[in-house]
Write a protein that holds these residues in place. Structure first.
Motif, PDB file in Angstrom:
ATOM      1  N   LYS B 113       0.878  -1.166   0.000  1.00  0.00           N
ATOM      2  CA  LYS B 113       0.000   0.000   0.000  1.00  0.00           C
ATOM      3  C   LYS B 113       0.912   1.211   0.000  1.00  0.00           C
ATOM      4  O   LYS B 113       1.879   1.268   0.760  1.00  0.00           O
ATOM      5  CB  LYS B 113      -0.879  -0.014   1.258  1.00  0.00           C
ATOM      6  CG  LYS B 113      -2.056   0.936   1.253  1.00  0.00           C
ATOM      7  CD  LYS B 113      -2.973   0.567   2.430  1.00  0.00           C
ATOM      8  CE  LYS B 113      -4.035   1.513   2.815  1.00  0.00           C
ATOM      9  NZ  LYS B 113      -4.603   2.517   2.076  1.00  0.00           N
ATOM     10  N   VAL B 116       0.984   5.716   2.692  1.00  0.00           N
ATOM     11  CA  VAL B 116       0.293   5.495   3.963  1.00  0.00           C
ATOM     12  C   VAL B 116       0.782   6.531   4.959  1.00  0.00           C
ATOM     13  O   VAL B 116       1.966   6.847   5.013  1.00  0.00           O
ATOM     14  CB  VAL B 116       0.587   4.071   4.485  1.00  0.00           C
ATOM     15  CG1 VAL B 116      -0.045   3.867   5.853  1.00  0.00           C
ATOM     16  CG2 VAL B 116       0.080   3.044   3.493  1.00  0.00           C
ATOM     17  N   ILE B 153      -0.803  -0.843  14.048  1.00  0.00           N
ATOM     18  CA  ILE B 153      -1.483  -0.582  12.773  1.00  0.00           C
ATOM     19  C   ILE B 153      -2.993  -0.528  12.988  1.00  0.00           C
ATOM     20  O   ILE B 153      -3.517  -1.102  13.939  1.00  0.00           O
ATOM     21  CB  ILE B 153      -1.128  -1.671  11.724  1.00  0.00           C
ATOM     22  CG1 ILE B 153      -1.495  -3.049  12.266  1.00  0.00           C
ATOM     23  CG2 ILE B 153       0.345  -1.609  11.370  1.00  0.00           C
ATOM     24  CD1 ILE B 153      -1.254  -4.168  11.252  1.00  0.00           C
ATOM     25  N   ASP B 156      -7.563  -0.898   8.776  1.00  0.00           N
ATOM     26  CA  ASP B 156      -7.391  -0.868   7.312  1.00  0.00           C
ATOM     27  C   ASP B 156      -6.170  -1.663   6.891  1.00  0.00           C
ATOM     28  O   ASP B 156      -6.208  -2.461   5.947  1.00  0.00           O
ATOM     29  CB  ASP B 156      -7.213   0.585   6.833  1.00  0.00           C
ATOM     30  CG  ASP B 156      -8.548   1.302   6.780  1.00  0.00           C
ATOM     31  OD1 ASP B 156      -9.582   0.619   6.921  1.00  0.00           O
ATOM     32  OD2 ASP B 156      -8.541   2.545   6.600  1.00  0.00           O
ATOM     33  N   ILE B 157      -5.056  -1.374   7.591  1.00  0.00           N
ATOM     34  CA  ILE B 157      -3.806  -2.054   7.236  1.00  0.00           C
ATOM     35  C   ILE B 157      -3.928  -3.548   7.528  1.00  0.00           C
ATOM     36  O   ILE B 157      -3.476  -4.396   6.739  1.00  0.00           O
ATOM     37  CB  ILE B 157      -2.631  -1.446   8.035  1.00  0.00           C
ATOM     38  CG1 ILE B 157      -2.540   0.061   7.796  1.00  0.00           C
ATOM     39  CG2 ILE B 157      -1.317  -2.130   7.681  1.00  0.00           C
ATOM     40  CD1 ILE B 157      -2.151   0.452   6.384  1.00  0.00           C
ATOM     41  N   GLU B 160      -5.734  -5.127   4.684  1.00  0.00           N
ATOM     42  CA  GLU B 160      -5.074  -5.162   3.382  1.00  0.00           C
ATOM     43  C   GLU B 160      -3.820  -6.036   3.368  1.00  0.00           C
ATOM     44  O   GLU B 160      -3.515  -6.660   2.366  1.00  0.00           O
ATOM     45  CB  GLU B 160      -4.720  -3.733   2.941  1.00  0.00           C
ATOM     46  CG  GLU B 160      -5.988  -2.931   2.701  1.00  0.00           C
ATOM     47  CD  GLU B 160      -5.769  -1.770   1.772  1.00  0.00           C
ATOM     48  OE1 GLU B 160      -4.848  -1.836   0.931  1.00  0.00           O
ATOM     49  OE2 GLU B 160      -6.516  -0.773   1.899  1.00  0.00           O
ATOM     50  N   ALA B 202      -2.476   5.904   9.946  1.00  0.00           N
ATOM     51  CA  ALA B 202      -2.814   4.489   9.843  1.00  0.00           C
ATOM     52  C   ALA B 202      -1.858   3.635  10.665  1.00  0.00           C
ATOM     53  O   ALA B 202      -2.208   2.554  11.122  1.00  0.00           O
ATOM     54  CB  ALA B 202      -2.791   4.045   8.386  1.00  0.00           C
ATOM     55  N   ILE B 203      -0.640   4.126  10.813  1.00  0.00           N
ATOM     56  CA  ILE B 203       0.389   3.347  11.522  1.00  0.00           C
ATOM     57  C   ILE B 203       1.088   4.264  12.517  1.00  0.00           C
ATOM     58  O   ILE B 203       1.417   5.405  12.199  1.00  0.00           O
ATOM     59  CB  ILE B 203       1.434   2.775  10.536  1.00  0.00           C
ATOM     60  CG1 ILE B 203       0.728   1.857   9.531  1.00  0.00           C
ATOM     61  CG2 ILE B 203       2.551   2.043  11.276  1.00  0.00           C
ATOM     62  CD1 ILE B 203       1.642   1.319   8.462  1.00  0.00           C
TER      63      ILE B 203
END
Lengths: 232, 399
Positions: B113, B116, B153, B156-157, B160, B202-203
């Motif tokens: 991805k 991010v 994380i 979403d992560i 995915e 996201a992270i």
């Protein structure tokens, strides 16, 4: 003529603006009334009799001349003072009784007392008494449209009397009534006069005028004495 | 005095019977006032409910915090760990959490991805936001001091890159560097004000690690948590003082934003908007007033005979005037009170729909009622005066 003078008009003239010109409604009217008199002013329509009544009733003032009511010169008074005189001394009766349709007979009679600031309880009592006096004690809570023409006119008389005025001023009091009812109203007037009430009545009807003790004629704004009428 | 009171009381009952006897016309007349007051009440109540909700959520997000963003000078582009420690040592400060943002490509196996959003945080951040981690562990002080390659994380992560695998204990690559996943972030971990400002990341990784990845040693964004009871203005001044020293008194090297200042600005804007809207709504009140005036003028004409009669019966001009004034006042008040009730109902519904708190504002009610009373008196004045000045002769001649 030794009785106390009630009012005196001296050389009273009244002009109304009519377009460009001044209409001369009252011409050098001289009239004197004593307390307790019953006078009728007889004249055709347009003769100035209503204007005369308005001046007597302090609704209007003369253009020239002098009007003294119970010793008070009316010309010099302000609008508020005129209203106070109307409130205290004069009882009006109009042709079509002129009751307020949304008020009961009792409330209609109370109306002058409301403006005079009489407290509710006393107002109620006096209105009740007056309606009884004119023979309507059983119609106190009726509305004008629930009363006959004669009854309405009697409510109007009660209204005129409730403030205990010095003079009763009636403008064609029988104009809207049939003959029989008219006679009843006239009988009531004579009764009131016998009790000592001063009455001035304006009419165009000779028969009605004849009910008064004294009749004056008014034609084209000129007043002429009609002599003593028969004491009916 | 007593006489006037007696008459005024009578005027009220006469006016009410007049209003009642013409129900349809009275209703149409008060409609303008009704709509105006409804609009004013509904607007004020709804906006104040909304701003109440807004400020309470502001409070939840960032009460007792300051956000500092550093633009730096030529000599010093940001704060070092020692600088941050210096700020933490201030009496007014409980703790500091830096935010080091970067964007990068993340991958695991064949999945990847790009772009991010990654944020470097310290252990204190997780201490203050104890609901941020839904599973696993947070970033520890040791992660911070030794710049370990661990990460947390978000869902979403997980979806995915870790389909069908428990991510905790697994490795993933951020910008080609292997990181150990130690925790999963809660979905609403972004409720803190710094996240709102910088966008939810996201992270999350240790901020020291993030600095290294950025090839920098300077922190340019951080949130200061104030000590309990510390005044945000005073704290802001102390921090400014301390940072002025760090930046050798160069101007414009940083800005300190307190939640309360943002909230103040927000409230200012809201009250401006609400008074603007109320101003527009009050046009309806003026229109309503003109409606009342029109109706009263008609009434005066209709009741010419009645006025003449009352004058013949001894009514003084001001008594006539007060009677008509009372009538227009009552008309307007009926519209106003109905408008208050309707406005409250309307704003209750609006608040329910928007999910904000419904608070009855006495100020708004007073405003609505007094405004309609004023409208009744002001717009009733001219017709009442006209009635009082009617010549009784002319009035009687109409009969």
């Amino acid at each position: 003529m030794s009785d106390a003078e009630f009012f005196r008009m001296t050389d009273v003239n009244k002009f109304y603006p009519m377009g460009e010109e001044q209409a001369h409604i009252l011409k050098n009217v001289n009239l004197r009334i004593e307390a307790g008199e019953y006078l009728s002013v007889l004249g055709p329509s347009g003769s100035g009799k209503s204007t005369l009544m308005n001046i007597i009733g302090c609704l209007d003032t003369a253009t020239s001349g002098k009007y003294v009511l119970e010793g008070q010169e009316i010309e010099e008074l302000t609008e508020v003072e005129l209203a106070q005189i109307r409130s205290g001394k004069i009882g009006f009766i109009f042709q079509n009784s002129q009751l307020l349709p949304r008020l009961t007979a009792q409330k209609n009679v109370e109306m002058p007392l409301i403006y005079a600031g009489v407290p509710p309880r006393e107002r109620k009592r006096r209105a009740g008494e007056m309606l009884e006096r004119v023979g309507l004690s059983d119609r106190i809570h009726h509305y004008p449209n629930q009363l006959s023409g004669g009854q309405q006119q009697r409510v109007a008389i009660a209204r005129a009397l409730v403030g205990n005025p010095s003079i009763l001023l009636a403008d064609e009091p029988t104009g809207a009534l049939d003959q029989k009812t008219g006679r009843q109203v006239m009988a009531l007037f004579q009764e009131l006069n016998r009790e000592g009430r001063t009455i001035v009545m304006i009419t165009h009807d000779m028969n009605i005028a004849a009910c008064a003790r004294r009749v004056v004629h008014i034609i084209d704004g000129e007043l002429t004495e009609g002599g003593e009428a028969k004491d009916a | 005095m007593l006489k006037s009171l007696i008459m005024i009381k009578e005027c009220f009952s006469m006016s009410l019977s007049n209003i009642r006897s013409n129900k349809m016309r009275s209703f149409l007349t008060v409609l303008g006032i009704l709509i105006g007051v409804t609009a004013v009440i509904a607007l004020i109540t709804t906006v104040s409910g909304f701003s109440g909700t807004l400020s309470s959520s502001f409070l939840r997000m960032g009460a007792g915090t300051l956000t500092v963003s550093v633009s730096g000078s030529d000599l010093k582009s940001g704060l070092t760990a020692e600088d941050l420690a210096g700020l933490t040592a201030l009496d007014e400060v409980e703790g500091v959490t830096p935010t080091v943002s970067l964007r990068s490509r993340v991958s695991r196996g064949g999945e990847y991805k790009t772009n991010v959003s990654i944020s470097g945080k310290n252990a204190y951040y997780f201490y203050r936001n104890d609901t941020a981690v839904s599973r696993g562990r947070a970033i520890h002080p040791t992660d911070e001091s030794s710049s370990t390659f661990v990460c947390l994380i978000n869902q979403d992560i997980v979806n995915e890159l870790f389909f069908g695998v428990d991510p905790i204990g697994e490795n993933m690559y951020i910008d080609g560097i292997p990181f150990l996943v130690v925790g999963i972030l809660a979905d609403d971990a972004g409720e803190s004000i710094s996240n709102i400002m910088s966008g939810s990341a996201a992270i999350l990784i240790p901020y020291t690690t993030a600095l290294k990845m950025n090839n920098s040693s300077d922190v340019t964004n951080f949130t200061v948590y104030l000590a309990e009871g510390a005044d945000s203005e005073a704290a802001s001044a102390r921090i400014e003082e301390a940072m002025d020293v760090m930046f050798s008194f160069e101007d414009d090297c940083f800005t300190i934003t307190s939640m309360s200042s943002i909230e103040d600005t927000m409230n200012d804007m809201l009250s401006m908007v609400s008074s603007l809207l109320a101003g527009i709504a009050s046009i309806a009140l003026v229109v309503g007033g003109i409606g009342i005036m029109n109706m009263m003028l008609t009434t005066v004409t209709e009741r010419t005979v009645e006025i003449g009669l009352k004058k013949a019966l001894g009514a003084i001009p001001w008594q006539i005037q007060i009677q008509f004034l009372i009538e227009s006042f009552l008309l307007s008040m009926i519209g106003g009170l109905a408008g208050v009730v309707l406005g409250l109902i309307l704003s209750f519904i609006l608040c329910q729909v928007m999910g904000s708190a419904f608070v009855i504002s006495t100020g708004a009610i007073l405003l609505g009622v007094s405004f309609s009373a004023a409208v009744g008196i002001i717009f009733g004045w001219a017709p009442a005066r006209k009635a009082s000045r009617l010549n009784p002769i002319d009035a009687l001649r109409a009969m």
